[in-house]
Enzyme design. Sequence first.
Site, PDB file in Angstrom:
ATOM      1  CE  LYS A   1     -62.462 -56.107 100.362  1.00 57.30           C
ATOM      2  NZ  LYS A   1     -63.088 -55.529 101.555  1.00 57.30           N
TER       3      LYS A   1
ATOM      4  CG  ASP B   1     -60.160 -55.344 103.288  1.00 57.73           C
ATOM      5  OD1 ASP B   1     -60.017 -54.831 102.164  1.00 57.73           O
ATOM      6  OD2 ASP B   1     -61.199 -55.928 103.651  1.00 57.73           O
TER       7      ASP B   1
ATOM      8  CG  ASP C   1     -62.281 -50.698  96.433  1.00 61.13           C
ATOM      9  OD1 ASP C   1     -63.096 -49.850  96.846  1.00 61.13           O
ATOM     10  OD2 ASP C   1     -61.353 -51.150  97.130  1.00 61.13           O
TER      11      ASP C   1
ATOM     12  NE  ARG D   1     -59.062 -46.735 106.369  1.00 60.42           N
ATOM     13  CZ  ARG D   1     -59.914 -47.110 107.316  1.00 60.42           C
ATOM     14  NH1 ARG D   1     -59.690 -46.805 108.585  1.00 60.42           N
ATOM     15  NH2 ARG D   1     -61.001 -47.773 107.003  1.00 60.42           N
TER      16      ARG D   1
ATOM     17  CG  ASP E   1     -59.971 -53.986  98.602  1.00 59.73           C
ATOM     18  OD1 ASP E   1     -58.978 -54.607  99.037  1.00 59.73           O
ATOM     19  OD2 ASP E   1     -60.733 -53.308  99.332  1.00 59.73           O
TER      20      ASP E   1
ATOM     21  CD  GLU F   1     -58.178 -51.103  99.931  1.00 59.44           C
ATOM     22  OE1 GLU F   1     -58.437 -51.692 100.998  1.00 59.44           O
ATOM     23  OE2 GLU F   1     -59.053 -50.762  99.113  1.00 59.44           O
TER      24      GLU F   1
ATOM     25  CE  LYS G   1     -60.481 -48.059  97.857  1.00 60.28           C
ATOM     26  NZ  LYS G   1     -61.187 -48.645  99.018  1.00 60.28           N
TER      27      LYS G   1
HETATM   28  N1  BES Z   1     -63.248 -51.221  99.392  1.00 64.01           N
HETATM   29  C1  BES Z   1     -63.517 -51.574 100.728  1.00 64.01           C
HETATM   30  C2  BES Z   1     -64.822 -50.990 101.241  1.00 64.01           C
HETATM   31  C3  BES Z   1     -66.070 -51.679 100.801  1.00 64.01           C
HETATM   32  C4  BES Z   1     -66.423 -52.892 101.313  1.00 64.01           C
HETATM   33  C5  BES Z   1     -66.922 -51.050  99.935  1.00 64.01           C
HETATM   34  C6  BES Z   1     -67.595 -53.499 100.928  1.00 64.01           C
HETATM   35  C7  BES Z   1     -68.103 -51.648  99.560  1.00 64.01           C
HETATM   36  C8  BES Z   1     -68.441 -52.871 100.050  1.00 64.01           C
HETATM   37  C9  BES Z   1     -62.406 -51.071 101.643  1.00 64.01           C
HETATM   38  O1  BES Z   1     -61.149 -51.077 101.103  1.00 64.01           O
HETATM   39  C10 BES Z   1     -62.391 -51.979 102.819  1.00 64.01           C
HETATM   40  O2  BES Z   1     -62.101 -53.126 102.640  1.00 64.01           O
HETATM   41  N2  BES Z   1     -62.697 -51.452 103.997  1.00 64.01           N
HETATM   42  C11 BES Z   1     -62.734 -52.233 105.173  1.00 64.01           C
HETATM   43  C12 BES Z   1     -62.132 -51.426 106.281  1.00 64.01           C
HETATM   44  C13 BES Z   1     -61.915 -52.191 107.536  1.00 64.01           C
HETATM   45  C14 BES Z   1     -60.836 -53.231 107.342  1.00 64.01           C
HETATM   46  C15 BES Z   1     -61.551 -51.232 108.628  1.00 64.01           C
HETATM   47  C16 BES Z   1     -64.203 -52.554 105.455  1.00 64.01           C
HETATM   48  O3  BES Z   1     -65.040 -51.698 105.254  1.00 64.01           O
HETATM   49  O4  BES Z   1     -64.472 -53.683 105.835  1.00 64.01           O
HETATM   50 ZN    ZN Z   2     -61.044 -50.965  99.060  1.00 67.86          ZN
HETATM   51 MN    MN Z   3     -60.204 -52.968 101.382  1.00 73.15          MN
END
Ligand code: BES
Ligand code: ZN
Ligand code: MN
Length: 506
Positions: free
Chosen positions: A284, A354, A295, A358, A277, A356, A272
């Site tokens: 966020k 968010d 990210d 996947r 992000d 994204e 990835k």
């Molecule tokens: N890159 C983030 C995951 C992440 C968040 C990694 C904080 C490390 C620290 C990912 O793209 C994301 O935002 N995931 C969301 C998914 C949710 C919206 C289902 C998350 O984990 O909050």
């Molecule tokens: Zn992300």
């Molecule tokens: Mn995200």
Amino acid sequence: MKCSIRISNLEQYKSACIVVGIFASRQLSLIAEQLDMISHGYIRSVLNSGAMQGSIGQTLLLHDVPNIIAKRILLIGCGKKRDIHQENYKKIIYKTIQQLNDAGLINAICFLTEIPVHIKGCNTYWRIRHAIEVTHEAVYSFNQLKSQKTLRKLSLRHVVFTLSVASELKVGTYAMQHGSAIANSIKIAKDISNMPPNICNAAYLDMQARQLAEEHNQRITTYSIGEKEMKEIGMNAYLAVGRGSRNESLMSVIKYTGALNVKTRPIVFIGKGVTFDTGGVSLKPGESMDEMKYDMCGAASVYAAMRVAAELKLPLNIIGIMAGCENMPGGRAYRPGDVLTTLSGQTVEVLNTDAEGRLILCDVLTYVERFQPETVIDIATLTGACVIALGHHISGLFSNHNPLAHELTVAAEQAGDQIWRLPITKQYQQQLDSNVADIANIGGRHAGAITAACFLARFAHKYHWAHLDIAGTAWRSGSEKGATGRPVALLSQFLINRANSVTRSS
Ligand code: BES
Ligand code: ZN
Ligand code: MN
């Protein structure tokens, strides 16, 4: 920083500093004992004066020891002899390197690789290899962007680690080669990951790939897929994520051909590479958002693992993909409610922009079917939920193939780069049901790391697949903020093990 190995022999060294261990209760290690004899009891007399007990990490720098050519001797506390397990061993080496550097020494000979580590698997190979990895870790700093590069200046240039007998030379050499290749690549992964998002965008990642191909033009070729081509191919989910950004999405494909038979089915790594992000329209919160420059750590680790393969000329075919793009809000950005048709044909309802990672990865998972891969492993900072589940010590592992999961677990153990498997059983798939599309891109609050992996699993039916969620392990926050270079060691170990089994069976 250079590390090398030599057969243990106290007499010949003209090194600036000799490093030897002292166990708890002032017990001398074998080499310390010899130094004590040569110096007519000097070491013991210093210890007896109460200067040092030998508890773990304690240090004492001696100057001008009688009858010793080296200018200095660094005594380092190793704790109780029988307590030296893997982590303590690394701690001792780490502390040593820091001390040598802080003392402004340029080179040193370190006998700590000869101290006994009483744990299965901690043979000479392990000790040398990890001493080298830890050494590089201890001197790492990211100061390319500081106008005054005064911070933590590096004096140490060369460390020699010793082998107790000549018969270990062969295995020691392997360990040194492997350790150096891995450590150098970890450093590069950290550098790329630490780069800020106004510099490190998808084009920047792509440029790294091209440079790697130039350095290893015998075995590495590279090409990239931009937005125009993604559109033609039908990678609409990937495209949607990058649509809000001014920076073009770019998928960089790095092909390494090292197998004797060119037709050998490849191992595929997918990283990835979201260079920033923001969350997109599902923005966020502001706090710590800067850390979302990390990210793309998955992509950096893939890049680094490819570099290790090339450096070690592993007899494998490997394809590494950096899935670069940027998730931004904006007038062209994709929105919650959008339905995307993925490359696989499955439709996805976006419920949160968010989630994204996947969406990018699912299209790449389908794209790589064309390589008829033997194994596909994706590496992603995918979910905050994985950080909640496993914290910052252990990466999440998910797989549709038990032997592959086992293979990765063994490699992680050997590499000291831990992972833990989580389930992706059918029950969880229901959480991804959508009223309008085949699948939703989020699965609710519960088991978020698992539902993310379940989403990916729907695109990985054609091969053995594993997914590593490195959201908790790829970087550190707070005053220590910075990329860790994980899981480069694990991926490298996985490749080395595969290479060894090829060599054995041919
Ligand atoms: N890159 C983030 C995951 C992440 C968040 C990694 C904080 C490390 C620290 C990912 O793209 C994301 O935002 N995931 C969301 C998914 C949710 C919206 C289902 C998350 O984990 O909050
Ligand atoms: Zn992300
Ligand atoms: Mn995200």
